[in-house]
Design a protein around this motif. Structure first.
Motif, short mmCIF file in Angstrom:
data_model
loop_
_atom_site.label_atom_id
_atom_site.label_comp_id
_atom_site.label_asym_id
_atom_site.label_seq_id
_atom_site.Cartn_x
_atom_site.Cartn_y
_atom_site.Cartn_z
N LYS A 1 -6.36 -4.28 -5.20
CA LYS A 1 -5.60 -3.53 -6.26
C LYS A 1 -6.73 -3.38 -7.58
CE LYS A 1 -1.44 -4.56 -9.07
NZ LYS A 1 -0.37 -5.28 -9.44
N PHE B 1 -3.96 -8.23 -1.69
CA PHE B 1 -3.97 -6.97 -2.48
C PHE B 1 -3.92 -7.31 -3.81
CE2 PHE B 1 -1.11 -4.16 -4.72
CZ PHE B 1 -1.39 -2.99 -4.14
N LYS C 1 2.57 2.79 -3.54
CA LYS C 1 1.81 3.59 -4.53
C LYS C 1 2.50 5.12 -4.64
CE LYS C 1 -2.67 1.56 -3.43
NZ LYS C 1 -4.17 2.10 -3.29
N LEU D 1 0.74 -1.21 -0.05
CA LEU D 1 -0.02 0.05 0.00
C LEU D 1 0.63 1.13 0.01
CD1 LEU D 1 -2.62 -1.24 2.59
CD2 LEU D 1 -3.23 -0.74 0.12
#
Length: 236
Positions: free
Chosen positions: A236, A231, A153, A150
Motif C-alpha cells: 500500500k 497489502f 483500486k 488490488l
C-alpha cells in the motif's frame, strides 16, 4: 437493500449457483452427472459474479468472512460492522444450501454415495492431512483477499462489470488450487451449509465431517488476515 440484506442475498445466490453446480455434477441421475472439476469451477465463478454483482452497491459484496475481516484488518472497513456482515453471510449460505437441497431432493434420494451428498454442502480434502489442507486453504484465501484488495483500486473500476475480475480470480483459484481441498476459501460458504447438512432429513446421509470442519474456517481467516497485512504494510 440494507447492507445486511445485501450480504444475505449475495451469499445465498453464491451458494445456490455454487452448491447447485456441485449437486448437478456429483448426484445421480442429473443432466450434468460426472461433469467434473471444470464445470464446478465455472459454476462457482458465476456464483461469485452474481452474488457480488447483486450485493456490491449496498454492502460492497463481501459474501465471505475472510474478506470482511481482511478488509477490516487492512483498514478500509469498520470493525463495528464485521459481526453483522458475518452473521448475514452465514444466514445467506445456509439459506442457499436449503434451496439447493430442495431443488435436487429427488436426486439426493436417488444417490447412494453419502460422500457425494455431503460434497454438495461443504468441502473435503482429496488427501486428508490437517497441515497440508490448512496450507492449501490459507494460500487460496490469501490470493483471493490480496486480489480483491488490488482489484479495488479506482483505476481498476469496470462499472457494471466490477464483479467480473473477482469471479475470474475465483475461477483461477479453483482451477489451480482446487484439487487438494475443494477450495472453500470462505468460512460461511463451508460451515453454514455443513450445519444445514447435519440438520436436514437427507436420506442415507453420513456424518458432517466435523473433524475437518475447522480447517475451512480457520485457514481462510488466517489467509485473509495475512493478505491484508501484506497489502497494508508492503504494497500500500
Amino acid at each position: 437493500m440494507s447492507p445486511f440484506l445485501a450480504e444475505i442475498t449475495g451469499t445465498a445466490l453464491l451458494m445456490i449457483l455454487g452448491g447447485g453446480v456441485v449437486a448437478n455434477v456429483v448426484l445421480d441421475k442429473t443432466k450434468g452427472n460426472n461433469g467434473g472439476l471444470i464445470a464446478i469451477t465455472f459454476g462457482w465463478a458465476v456464483g461469485v459474479f452474481t452474488g457480488v454483482y447483486a450485493a456490491a452497491a449496498a454492502s460492497g459484496g463481501h459474501l465471505n468472512p475472510a474478506v470482511t475481516i481482511g478488509l477490516a484488518v487492512e483498514g478500509s472497513f469498520d470493525w463495528a460492522l464485521v459481526p453483522s456482515y458475518i452473521l448475514a453471510q452465514f444466514i445467506g449460505a445456509m439459506l442457499g444450501a436449503v434451496i439447493v437441497w430442495a431443488s435436487y431432493r429427488q436426486h439426493f434420494n436417488a444417490t447412494q454415495d453419502a460422500n457425494a451428498k455431503l460434497a454438495v454442502f461443504c468441502t473435503a480434502p482429496a488427501i486428508r492431512s490437517a497441515e497440508h489442507n490448512f496450507i492449501t486453504e490459507l494460500v487460496g484465501t490469501f490470493i483471493l483477499v490480496l486480489g480483491a484488495l488490488l482489484l479495488s483500486k479506482p483505476e481498476m473500476k469496470l462499472g457494471a462489470l466490477d464483479a467480473l475480475p473477482i469471479a475470474l480470480l475465483v475461477l483461477g483459484i479453483g482451477l489451480s488450487l482446487g484439487g487438494p481441498t475443494g477450495y472453500a476459501i470462505n468460512p460461511a460458504r463451508d460451515l453454514g451449509p455443513r450445519i444445514i447438512h447435519a440438520l436436514l432429513p437427507i436420506k442415507n446421509k453420513r456424518d458432517s465431517d466435523w473433524n475437518y470442519a475447522w480447517i475451512p474456517v480457520v485457514a481462510p481467516i488466517a489467509g485473509g488476515v495475512l493478505a491484508a497485512l501484506f497489502f497494508r504494510f508492503i504494497l500500500k
